[in-house]
Design a protein around this motif. Structure first.
Motif, PDB file in Angstrom:
ATOM      1  N   MET A 174      -4.196  -1.917   8.881  1.00 30.63           N
ATOM      2  CA  MET A 174      -3.612  -0.869   7.619  1.00 30.63           C
ATOM      3  C   MET A 174      -3.685  -1.642   6.262  1.00 30.63           C
ATOM      4  N   LEU A 175      -3.188  -2.550   6.315  1.00 26.98           N
ATOM      5  CA  LEU A 175      -3.049  -3.535   5.098  1.00 26.98           C
ATOM      6  C   LEU A 175      -4.582  -3.861   4.560  1.00 26.98           C
ATOM      7  N   LEU A 176      -5.424  -4.032   5.302  1.00 28.47           N
ATOM      8  CA  LEU A 176      -6.822  -4.278   5.152  1.00 28.47           C
ATOM      9  C   LEU A 176      -7.379  -3.085   4.594  1.00 28.47           C
ATOM     10  N   ALA A 177      -7.136  -1.937   4.965  1.00 27.53           N
ATOM     11  CA  ALA A 177      -7.489  -0.738   4.743  1.00 27.53           C
ATOM     12  C   ALA A 177      -6.986  -0.433   3.115  1.00 27.53           C
ATOM     13  N   LEU A 178      -5.995  -0.825   2.904  1.00 32.80           N
ATOM     14  CA  LEU A 178      -5.378  -0.621   1.314  1.00 32.80           C
ATOM     15  C   LEU A 178      -5.988  -1.678   0.401  1.00 32.80           C
ATOM     16  N   ILE A 179      -6.582  -2.712   1.039  1.00 32.41           N
ATOM     17  CA  ILE A 179      -7.083  -3.656   0.077  1.00 32.41           C
ATOM     18  C   ILE A 179      -8.603  -3.197  -0.235  1.00 32.41           C
TER      19      ILE A 179
END
Length: 389
Positions: A174-179
């Motif tokens: 999910m953190l990667l999606a935000l990036i």
């Protein structure tokens, strides 16, 4: 990535792909909650009613996000809205892993719902705006959700040492999606209100018929995502490990169904007939599953349920007038109202399960399925009347 087959507007393919990945991560988070619920319930000493309330609080967060996302972009822009609210998924997942305090668990489920609702709105709006072949584009979007929903139970099965480890993995996704969204060309300035963002849809009968079809659909999908593993395990039909595997298999069928529906939607002119057929077969499959007392018929019912319910949500959305598809206000009101069904039904299932049994609780979903089919029939005949006129 080349998305010409979807007739994506020039220069927007990268953004659409990033929306697909974000929705995939949202799907992984959503089913993860159902997968970890039995372990979370056992470790923290929760009963059916409280567990159902946690699922409902997740949906309350989802509902709040859908309304906020309909208006906040006009103040701070779409990108900032998505980054701020979407981060609730990462924070919520970490809270679940770190504490058993009931109030903090409620906050955790609220935060994950807030992020999920944000991604649900923005991804559907972006696809609705920039993809020419909307029915196919939306079915592929929701197929990505199915891929994520399929992956998280597999991750949980692969990491057997701790139920917390899959939480950290999904939080990282999910953190990667935000990036990705941070580096995308999603609008970063406050949005300008357009005709499509008016409130004319409030007086539209087709808009509300579609909305309440989605309402009753989510009365089935939300408790299935949260309660399916618990139902199969506590009813004695399956072991805990097999029940987790069944959740992944259900989402494999959802993925297959959405891809098939994406294909059919480009070849079947009458989308209302397709929606009615899917709704009817979905209801029959669920009734077959819920009345099964052994593993094989339960699995057969589950396979049919996943296959036939898969295309209902995106195909109904695709039949909305184009002004509503591209409006965050209309999309927010539609999905937000529908999400009330997702809030109510998990708690109703938990409440009824405490009174009767987990099977009795799950049986409440059948009533919602029947109501959905009735509305699909009305939608079908209303569509024929409009066409004939």
């Amino acid at each position: 990535m080349n998305l010409k087959f979807l007739d994506v507007k020039e220069g927007q393919s990268s953004l659409v792909v990033k929306m697909y990945y974000a929705f995939l991560c949202s799907g992984a988070m959503s089913t993860l909650l159902g997968v970890i619920l039995p372990s979370l319930t056992a470790e923290y000493g929760l009963d059916y009613a409280l567990s159902g309330n946690l699922i409902s609080f997740h949906q309350i967060g989802n509902l709040c996000a859908l309304f906020v996302v309909g208006f906040l972009p006009f103040v701070i822009g779409r990108k900032k809205t998505v980054l701020i609210l979407g981060s609730g998924i990462v924070l919520g997942l970490l809270l679940m892993a770190l504490t058993g305090n009931v109030w903090l668990l409620i906050l955790a489920f609220l935060l994950t719902g807030l992020g999920r609702g944000t991604f649900s709105n923005i991804t559907n709006v972006v696809v609705g705006q920039y993809v020419g072949k909307k029915a196919a584009g939306l079915n592929i979007l929701h197929a990505c959700f199915s891929v994520g929903a399929f992956l998280s139970p597999i991750i949980a099965l692969a990491i057997t040492g701790s139920w917390r480890a899959p939480i950290y993995v999904v939080a990282l996704f999910m953190l990667l999606a935000l990036i990705f969204i941070l580096t995308s060309n999603l609008e970063n300035k406050p949005a300008v209100k357009k005709v499509g963002n008016s409130t004319s849809f409030i007086k539209s009968l087709p808009f509300w018929i579609n909305t309440f079809i989605l309402f009753f659909y989510l009365c089935a999908e939300a408790p299935l995502m949260g309660w399916l593993v618990t139902y199969f395990k506590d009813s004695g039909i399956m072991s805990s490990q097999l029940a987790k595997l069944m959740q992944s298999i259900w989402w494999i069928m959802m993925l297959a169904g959405r891809l098939i529906c994406a294909y059919l939607s480009t070849r079947i002119k009458n989308k209302n007939a397709l929606i009615l057929l899917m709704g009817f077969l979905m209801t029959i499959s669920f009734a077959f599953m819920i009345t099964a007392t052994t593993t094989v018929p339960a699995v057969i019912g589950l396979l049919g349920l996943g296959l036939f319910m898969a295309g209902v949500y995106p195909t109904v959305l695709s039949t909305m007038p184009s002004d509503y598809n591209g409006s965050m206000v209309a999309t927010g009101i539609c999905i937000g109202t529908a999400t009330i069904g997702a809030i109510l039904m998990p708690s109703i299932v938990g409440w009824m399960a405490n009174i009767t049994s987990i099977t009795g609780g799950m049986s409440m979903i059948l009533i919602a399925n029947i109501c959905m089919v009735v509305l699909c029939i009305i939608k079908y005949f209303l569509g024929r009347k409009i066409t004939n006129n």
